[in-house]
Design an enzyme around this catalytic site. Structure first.
Site, PDB file in Angstrom:
ATOM      1  N   SER A   1       0.878  -1.196   0.000  1.00 18.19           N
ATOM      2  CA  SER A   1       0.000   0.000   0.000  1.00 18.19           C
ATOM      3  C   SER A   1       0.902   1.228   0.000  1.00 18.19           C
ATOM      4  O   SER A   1       1.053   1.900   1.010  1.00 18.19           O
ATOM      5  CB  SER A   1      -0.928  -0.022   1.217  1.00 18.19           C
ATOM      6  OG  SER A   1      -0.193  -0.296   2.395  1.00 18.19           O
TER       7      SER A   1
ATOM      8  N   GLY B   1       0.735   3.841  -2.240  1.00 15.11           N
ATOM      9  CA  GLY B   1       0.160   4.904  -3.063  1.00 15.11           C
ATOM     10  C   GLY B   1      -0.531   4.354  -4.293  1.00 15.11           C
ATOM     11  O   GLY B   1      -0.502   3.145  -4.549  1.00 15.11           O
TER      12      GLY B   1
ATOM     13  N   ASP C   1      -8.933  10.985  -9.303  1.00 19.91           N
ATOM     14  CA  ASP C   1      -7.565  10.464  -9.106  1.00 19.91           C
ATOM     15  C   ASP C   1      -6.687  10.618 -10.345  1.00 19.91           C
ATOM     16  O   ASP C   1      -5.473  10.418 -10.264  1.00 19.91           O
ATOM     17  CB  ASP C   1      -7.614   8.975  -8.730  1.00 19.91           C
ATOM     18  CG  ASP C   1      -8.014   8.743  -7.288  1.00 19.91           C
ATOM     19  OD1 ASP C   1      -8.402   9.719  -6.607  1.00 19.91           O
ATOM     20  OD2 ASP C   1      -7.950   7.580  -6.842  1.00 19.91           O
TER      21      ASP C   1
ATOM     22  N   ALA D   1     -12.435  10.292  -2.610  1.00 21.98           N
ATOM     23  CA  ALA D   1     -13.707  10.268  -3.331  1.00 21.98           C
ATOM     24  C   ALA D   1     -14.422  11.613  -3.215  1.00 21.98           C
ATOM     25  O   ALA D   1     -14.971  12.126  -4.202  1.00 21.98           O
ATOM     26  CB  ALA D   1     -14.584   9.148  -2.784  1.00 21.98           C
TER      27      ALA D   1
ATOM     28  N   HIS E   1     -24.683  17.913  25.440  1.00 16.43           N
ATOM     29  CA  HIS E   1     -23.980  17.178  26.485  1.00 16.43           C
ATOM     30  C   HIS E   1     -24.786  15.959  26.894  1.00 16.43           C
ATOM     31  O   HIS E   1     -25.998  16.086  27.073  1.00 16.43           O
ATOM     32  CB  HIS E   1     -23.780  18.080  27.707  1.00 16.43           C
ATOM     33  CG  HIS E   1     -23.170  17.384  28.872  1.00 16.43           C
ATOM     34  ND1 HIS E   1     -21.828  17.107  28.937  1.00 16.43           N
ATOM     35  CD2 HIS E   1     -23.725  16.881  30.004  1.00 16.43           C
ATOM     36  CE1 HIS E   1     -21.579  16.472  30.072  1.00 16.43           C
ATOM     37  NE2 HIS E   1     -22.717  16.323  30.743  1.00 16.43           N
TER      38      HIS E   1
HETATM   39  P1  NAD Z   1      -0.186   7.115   0.640  1.00 18.13           P
HETATM   40  O1  NAD Z   1       0.606   7.850  -0.349  1.00 18.13           O
HETATM   41  O2  NAD Z   1      -1.137   7.837   1.515  1.00 18.13           O
HETATM   42  O3  NAD Z   1       0.774   6.306   1.615  1.00 18.13           O
HETATM   43  C1  NAD Z   1       1.763   5.430   1.128  1.00 18.13           C
HETATM   44  C2  NAD Z   1       2.802   5.208   2.213  1.00 18.13           C
HETATM   45  O4  NAD Z   1       3.718   4.249   1.726  1.00 18.13           O
HETATM   46  C3  NAD Z   1       3.594   6.462   2.559  1.00 18.13           C
HETATM   47  O5  NAD Z   1       3.651   6.590   3.953  1.00 18.13           O
HETATM   48  C4  NAD Z   1       4.950   6.181   1.943  1.00 18.13           C
HETATM   49  O6  NAD Z   1       6.008   6.801   2.651  1.00 18.13           O
HETATM   50  C5  NAD Z   1       5.026   4.671   2.035  1.00 18.13           C
HETATM   51  N1  NAD Z   1       5.923   4.055   1.081  1.00 18.13           N
HETATM   52  C6  NAD Z   1       6.060   4.342  -0.232  1.00 18.13           C
HETATM   53  N2  NAD Z   1       6.969   3.511  -0.796  1.00 18.13           N
HETATM   54  C7  NAD Z   1       7.405   2.688   0.187  1.00 18.13           C
HETATM   55  C8  NAD Z   1       8.330   1.618   0.234  1.00 18.13           C
HETATM   56  N3  NAD Z   1       8.976   1.219  -0.869  1.00 18.13           N
HETATM   57  N4  NAD Z   1       8.530   0.993   1.416  1.00 18.13           N
HETATM   58  C9  NAD Z   1       7.878   1.388   2.522  1.00 18.13           C
HETATM   59  N5  NAD Z   1       6.983   2.392   2.545  1.00 18.13           N
HETATM   60  C10 NAD Z   1       6.758   3.032   1.378  1.00 18.13           C
HETATM   61  O7  NAD Z   1      -0.920   5.964  -0.196  1.00 18.13           O
HETATM   62  P2  NAD Z   1      -2.004   4.853   0.181  1.00 18.13           P
HETATM   63  O8  NAD Z   1      -2.140   4.675   1.642  1.00 18.13           O
HETATM   64  O9  NAD Z   1      -1.649   3.681  -0.662  1.00 18.13           O
HETATM   65  O10 NAD Z   1      -3.325   5.498  -0.365  1.00 18.13           O
HETATM   66  C11 NAD Z   1      -3.449   5.902  -1.743  1.00 18.13           C
HETATM   67  C12 NAD Z   1      -4.318   7.127  -1.838  1.00 18.13           C
HETATM   68  O11 NAD Z   1      -5.636   6.822  -1.464  1.00 18.13           O
HETATM   69  C13 NAD Z   1      -3.837   8.248  -0.925  1.00 18.13           C
HETATM   70  O12 NAD Z   1      -3.962   9.463  -1.592  1.00 18.13           O
HETATM   71  C14 NAD Z   1      -4.771   8.163   0.232  1.00 18.13           C
HETATM   72  O13 NAD Z   1      -4.961   9.405   0.888  1.00 18.13           O
HETATM   73  C15 NAD Z   1      -6.056   7.677  -0.426  1.00 18.13           C
HETATM   74  N6  NAD Z   1      -6.848   6.936   0.548  1.00 18.13           N
HETATM   75  C16 NAD Z   1      -7.472   7.620   1.526  1.00 18.13           C
HETATM   76  C17 NAD Z   1      -8.194   6.944   2.476  1.00 18.13           C
HETATM   77  C18 NAD Z   1      -8.865   7.707   3.544  1.00 18.13           C
HETATM   78  O14 NAD Z   1      -8.736   8.929   3.558  1.00 18.13           O
HETATM   79  N7  NAD Z   1      -9.573   7.047   4.462  1.00 18.13           N
HETATM   80  C19 NAD Z   1      -8.264   5.561   2.469  1.00 18.13           C
HETATM   81  C20 NAD Z   1      -7.603   4.905   1.486  1.00 18.13           C
HETATM   82  C21 NAD Z   1      -6.894   5.587   0.532  1.00 18.13           C
END
Ligand code: NAD
Length: 466
Positions: free
Chosen positions: A265, A267, A308, A316, A445
């Protein structure tokens, strides 16, 4: 002559279907092209199924702690097939509802892959193998994104999974490693550990949850560690080596980790390559995002891009907002651009995270002199009643020339049901309200949301409990 639409929308996720619904509500004649099911990632492989599974984890935790409330129940166990069936029922209900809404508004849905052909033309490869060209006065590109992967971790569905595969697992592993501690990684780590999986969470950066206020992220870190997640930050994973039912993940300069499943996960990347934009003049940046201006116009007149597919927060509700901006622009109405620095953020791991506006760090970086107030849920009656006292509300306000707190710049929350409490905080930030204005209003409250009122009131210099 072929039917002419006012708008041809490519992609039926939250961006595309919102554009279709909002446009049709304004009387526009709309074609919506979708290669799978309307609803997109959010409904079928993202927000909705992930939150549904997290709700099962919530029920599991509630049953596990029932005895504290004087309710005796046997120790909970999870039958994943039923959990998944319930998740699918929720998805299907929403999907049918969405199809009904689109049909009710006379949106023409074409099942196939759309390729932009220049001008107002989109060619669609229909499911039956034939091709149809759809003509529009305008075009909205909304083809969304797919999970990013990293070298050494090819997604095979057996050992290495992305969110797509986790959401349809047929059995829970005993052990799992989650690579990347962003919103997706933290939500999955939280779900998995709560239903009994031994979880290792591996993050490349020194801190989890990028963009989240440090005080808030620290509460999540503490809770994750307390619940047994092996959290390792600042690590570099280099690959993995399968060995029967498990695989061994190599970490540079550290001991390897052996797990049944690896969830990647790290990105999501925009899905622009299948749109056939080469040669059409629509500009795409080096990461694959379609370039747009502040009303989501691409550089080609008559073509907008939203969701996206463009380099804005991949959420979303941001896609919904962009759809409205694009449709208003198409209608010739004054479209107010999305204020990306103040969009609401809601992350559904346990404990939940929610925010709007500046973090303390980003406010200082933006040159503000700030006043900050933090209040803990352990001092809130309702939080103690529901048995979830971990967490806090943090309000960041601009410091006026008199040294007092003025405009509310940001609100950051972590704790029970904060995703549902964010509303008034979001309005305060986006209405550019001052702490004095907001402190005037009464909070019911006993509620969890009293903590927001209390935190703001403290910034006026006269708190009640804090
Ligand atoms: P993200 O970019 O939010 O987080 C990815 C994480 O992976 C980061 O902390 C990054 O430093 C880390 N990372 C990247 N490469 C790495 C590696 N090789 N080894 C270890 N760590 C590494 O991405 P996501 O969590 O996959 O989510 C994708 C998108 O979807 C984002 O924009 C997120 O905000 C969105 N999303 C939002 C929600 C929510 O708001 N509830 C839920 C799911 C997804």
């Amino acid at each position: 002559m072929a039917e002419q639409f006012d708008v041809v929308v490519v992609g039926g996720g939250p961006g595309g279907y919102a554009a279709a619904l909002y446009g049709a509500a304004a009387g526009l004649h709309i074609a919506l092209i979708e290669k799978e099911k309307v609803g997109g990632t959010c409904l079928h492989r993202g927000c909705i199924p992930a939150k549904e599974l997290l709700e099962s984890a919530h029920v599991f935790r509630t049953v596990a702690h029932a005895a504290e409330f004087g309710v005796d129940a046997s120790a909970p166990t999870i039958e994943l097939a039923r959990t998944m069936a319930r998740k699918q029922q929720v998805i299907d209900g929403l999907w049918k509802g969405l199809e009904g809404l689109l049909k009710g508004r006379k949106v023409t849905i074409l099942g196939g892959t759309g390729r932009y052909r220049g001008g107002g033309s989109v060619e669609v490869d229909l499911a039956d193998g034939s091709t149809q060209t759809v003509e529009g006065r305008t075009v909205i590109l909304a083809s969304g994104s797919v999970p990013r992967t990293i070298p050494g971790f090819d997604v095979d569905g057996r050992y290495v999974l992305t969110s797509d595969e986790v959401l349809s697992l047929d059995a829970l592993p005993k052990t799992a490693a989650v690579i990347g501690a962003g919103a997706i990684g933290c939500e999955f780590a939280s779900f998995l550990v709560d239903v009994g999986v031994k979880v290792t969470l591996l993050e490349g950066l020194p801190k989890i949850l990028p963009g989240v206020d440090a005080d808030v992220a620290n509460v999540v870190v503490r809770s994750f560690k307390k619940r047994g997640i092996d959290l390792r930050t600042g690590v570099r994973v280099t690959g993995h080596e399968p060995n029967g039912s498990t695989t061994r993940i190599q970490i540079e300069g550290a001991e390897s980790v052996e797990v049944e499943k690896v969830v990647v996960s790290v990105g999501r990347r925009p899905l622009s390559e299948s749109l056939g934009l080469d040669g059409t003049g629509v500009e795409v940046d080096e990461r694959g995002f379609v370039k747009v201006d502040d009303t989501c116009r691409t550089n080609v007149p008559g073509v907008w891009a939203i969701g996206d597919l463009i380099a804005t927060p991949q959420l979303a509700h941001v896609a919904f907002a962009e759809a409205i901006v694009a449709i208003k622009d198409i209608l010739g109405e004054a479209a107010v651009p999305v204020d990306y620095g103040r969009v609401p953020l809601a992350i559904y791991c346990h404990p939940e995270v929610a925010s709007a506006g500046h973090s303390e760090e980003s406010a200082r970086e933006a040159g503000y002199d700030v006043v900050v107030s933090k209040h803990q849920y352990r001092g809130n009656g309702r939080a103690l009643i529901v048995g979830e006292a971990d967490g806090l509300v943090k309000v960041i306000a601009a410091k006026g020339p008199d040294g007092r707190a003025g405009q509310i710049l940001g609100v950051h929350m972590v704790g029970p049901w904060v995703t549902e409490q964010l509303g008034q905080a979001y309005l305060s930030v986006n209405w550019e309200a001052t702490v004095d204005e907001v402190a005037h209003f009464i909070q019911p409250h006993p509620t969890l949301s009293e903590l927001f009122g209390e935190t703001v009131m403290a910034l006026t210099g006269r708190g009640l409990h804090g």
